[in-house]
Scaffold this motif. Structure first.
Motif, PDB file in Angstrom:
ATOM      1  N   UNK A  91       0.834  -1.206   0.000  1.00 45.86           N
ATOM      2  CA  UNK A  91       0.000   0.000   0.000  1.00 45.86           C
ATOM      3  C   UNK A  91       0.869   1.258   0.000  1.00 45.86           C
ATOM      4  N   UNK A  92       1.933   1.225   0.773  1.00 45.08           N
ATOM      5  CA  UNK A  92       2.841   2.373   0.829  1.00 45.08           C
ATOM      6  C   UNK A  92       3.426   2.642  -0.556  1.00 45.08           C
ATOM      7  N   UNK A  93       3.853   1.578  -1.227  1.00 42.85           N
ATOM      8  CA  UNK A  93       4.420   1.737  -2.570  1.00 42.85           C
ATOM      9  C   UNK A  93       3.355   2.278  -3.540  1.00 42.85           C
ATOM     10  N   UNK A  94       2.147   1.702  -3.474  1.00 47.35           N
ATOM     11  CA  UNK A  94       1.066   2.153  -4.365  1.00 47.35           C
ATOM     12  C   UNK A  94       0.800   3.641  -4.141  1.00 47.35           C
ATOM     13  N   UNK A  95       0.699   4.037  -2.865  1.00 49.16           N
ATOM     14  CA  UNK A  95       0.419   5.441  -2.559  1.00 49.16           C
ATOM     15  C   UNK A  95       1.525   6.362  -3.070  1.00 49.16           C
ATOM     16  N   UNK A  96       2.765   5.919  -2.929  1.00 47.76           N
ATOM     17  CA  UNK A  96       3.884   6.716  -3.435  1.00 47.76           C
ATOM     18  C   UNK A  96       3.801   6.871  -4.956  1.00 47.76           C
ATOM     19  N   UNK A  97       3.253   5.838  -5.601  1.00 44.31           N
ATOM     20  CA  UNK A  97       3.123   5.890  -7.061  1.00 44.31           C
ATOM     21  C   UNK A  97       1.813   6.569  -7.476  1.00 44.31           C
ATOM     22  N   UNK A  98       0.999   6.963  -6.470  1.00 44.77           N
ATOM     23  CA  UNK A  98      -0.173   7.788  -6.760  1.00 44.77           C
ATOM     24  C   UNK A  98      -1.488   7.050  -6.914  1.00 44.77           C
TER      25      UNK A  98
ATOM     26  N   UNK B 236       0.036 -16.054  -1.303  1.00 45.33           N
ATOM     27  CA  UNK B 236       0.703 -17.210  -1.896  1.00 45.33           C
ATOM     28  C   UNK B 236       1.438 -16.901  -3.193  1.00 45.33           C
ATOM     29  N   UNK B 237       1.380 -15.635  -3.614  1.00 43.93           N
ATOM     30  CA  UNK B 237       1.960 -15.226  -4.899  1.00 43.93           C
ATOM     31  C   UNK B 237       3.357 -14.630  -4.663  1.00 43.93           C
ATOM     32  N   UNK B 238       4.296 -14.902  -5.557  1.00 45.97           N
ATOM     33  CA  UNK B 238       5.679 -14.434  -5.371  1.00 45.97           C
ATOM     34  C   UNK B 238       5.762 -12.911  -5.379  1.00 45.97           C
ATOM     35  N   UNK B 239       6.838 -12.396  -4.779  1.00 44.11           N
ATOM     36  CA  UNK B 239       7.018 -10.948  -4.688  1.00 44.11           C
ATOM     37  C   UNK B 239       7.010 -10.296  -6.077  1.00 44.11           C
ATOM     38  N   UNK B 240       7.705 -10.928  -7.016  1.00 46.81           N
ATOM     39  CA  UNK B 240       7.802 -10.378  -8.373  1.00 46.81           C
ATOM     40  C   UNK B 240       6.418 -10.295  -9.028  1.00 46.81           C
ATOM     41  N   UNK B 241       5.672 -11.409  -8.894  1.00 44.42           N
ATOM     42  CA  UNK B 241       4.333 -11.447  -9.494  1.00 44.42           C
ATOM     43  C   UNK B 241       3.416 -10.417  -8.826  1.00 44.42           C
ATOM     44  N   UNK B 242       3.568 -10.245  -7.501  1.00 42.35           N
ATOM     45  CA  UNK B 242       2.769  -9.241  -6.785  1.00 42.35           C
ATOM     46  C   UNK B 242       3.022  -7.853  -7.368  1.00 42.35           C
TER      47      UNK B 242
ATOM     48  N   UNK C 116       0.701   1.339 -14.482  1.00 49.21           N
ATOM     49  CA  UNK C 116       2.040   1.931 -14.532  1.00 49.21           C
ATOM     50  C   UNK C 116       2.983   1.059 -15.347  1.00 49.21           C
ATOM     51  N   UNK C 117       3.667   1.685 -16.275  1.00 50.72           N
ATOM     52  CA  UNK C 117       4.713   0.993 -17.027  1.00 50.72           C
ATOM     53  C   UNK C 117       6.052   1.316 -16.394  1.00 50.72           C
ATOM     54  N   UNK C 118       6.794   0.274 -16.023  1.00 49.68           N
ATOM     55  CA  UNK C 118       8.065   0.512 -15.346  1.00 49.68           C
ATOM     56  C   UNK C 118       9.227   0.031 -16.211  1.00 49.68           C
ATOM     57  N   UNK C 119      10.348   0.706 -16.095  1.00 54.12           N
ATOM     58  CA  UNK C 119      11.566   0.170 -16.699  1.00 54.12           C
ATOM     59  C   UNK C 119      12.050  -0.959 -15.786  1.00 54.12           C
TER      60      UNK C 119
ATOM     61  N   UNK D  91      11.492  -1.281 -11.736  1.00 57.98           N
ATOM     62  CA  UNK D  91      10.859  -2.494 -11.209  1.00 57.98           C
ATOM     63  C   UNK D  91      11.721  -3.100 -10.095  1.00 57.98           C
ATOM     64  N   UNK D  92      13.004  -3.245 -10.392  1.00 59.23           N
ATOM     65  CA  UNK D  92      13.914  -3.841  -9.409  1.00 59.23           C
ATOM     66  C   UNK D  92      14.013  -2.983  -8.139  1.00 59.23           C
ATOM     67  N   UNK D  93      14.043  -1.658  -8.335  1.00 58.47           N
ATOM     68  CA  UNK D  93      14.159  -0.763  -7.185  1.00 58.47           C
ATOM     69  C   UNK D  93      12.903  -0.838  -6.314  1.00 58.47           C
ATOM     70  N   UNK D  94      11.738  -0.951  -6.933  1.00 61.57           N
ATOM     71  CA  UNK D  94      10.488  -1.028  -6.156  1.00 61.57           C
ATOM     72  C   UNK D  94      10.381  -2.360  -5.415  1.00 61.57           C
TER      73      UNK D  94
END
Ligand code: B16
Ligand code: MG
Length: 217
Positions: free
Chosen positions: A25-32, A45-51, A61-64, A68-71
């Protein structure tokens, strides 16, 4: 014939979903954008990457690759700050009773989790010593509902997959257990986990008689 038990971590042994939620949620809010409890259900049950992929879809959001790695790192650092303070009080009800039942009978116990933080969490809540093997997000290449995590756990316990019992709170996890040919037990909402062989709201509902039938399966 020997039998083995495999426990999922998040939602079965401890309720870390709430901390995952706060960090996402914190990340989503930071991204607006907003991230709801209901959307967090999809993350169980879903992996961090898939989440993160799902989260960015939600926010359109389209990420480079770099972003993506930084988030991924940001989210995990926030999550680690939450679990830093975890202790035995956060073990879900009657988990120690079930673990003790199995230990008393020298039945091998494995962890089968998608989390890369499984080991430190078990250590913080004081349950690490119950587990004969830990298979987690660091050991698998294919995420649940692929059976890989549970098959590796069974092999490492030296038990046939068909003689393994899996406790899971996520539909993807129940599907993974079924695909592995194991006995699947849903812990949580029976409607969501209807594909399980057995369903319980939580471990307080699971009596000794039922555990006894499992170990003599
Ligand atoms: P991490 P489980 C899963 O654990 C969680 O349910 C899921 O929400 C999380 O994204 C995943 O672990 C990865 O966790 O970011 O710590 O590697 O339910 O399979 O024990
Ligand atoms: Mg889980």
């Amino acid at each position: 014939r020997s039998i083995g038990f495999i426990f999922d971590l998040d939602g079965v042994i401890v309720d870390t979903a709430k901390y995952h939620y706060l960090a996402w949620k914190k990340l989503a809010n930071e991204l607006g954008f907003e991230f709801t409890h209901q959307q967090n259900e999809l993350f169980k049950g879903v992996s961090r990457k898939r989440c993160l992929e799902i989260l960015l879809d939600i926010g359109n959001i389209n990420a480079t690759q770099e972003q993506f790695d930084a988030w991924m790192v940001d989210k995990n650092e926030d999550y680690l700050a939450y679990i830093e303070n975890m202790n035995a009080s956060e073990i879900l009800p009657d988990v120690p009773r079930v673990l003790d039942f199995l230990k008393d009978r020298q039945i091998p116990i494995a962890l089968g989790s998608a989390s890369k933080n499984a080991r430190p969490i078990l250590e913080k809540v004081g349950l690490l010593s119950y587990f004969d093997t830990i298979v987690d997000g660091n050991n698998v290449t294919k995420a649940k509902p692929d059976p890989e995590v549970f098959l590796i756990a069974a092999r490492s316990l030296g038990v046939n997959p068909s003689d393994c019992v899996v406790f899971e709170d996520a539909l993807a996890g129940i599907q993974a257990a079924n695909a592995a040919g194991m006995i699947s037990i849903g812990i949580g909402d029976a409607k969501i986990l209807s594909e399980a062989n057995y369903n319980f709201a939580d471990f307080t509902e699971m009596d000794t008689e039922f555990l006894q039938t499992l170990v003599t399966y």
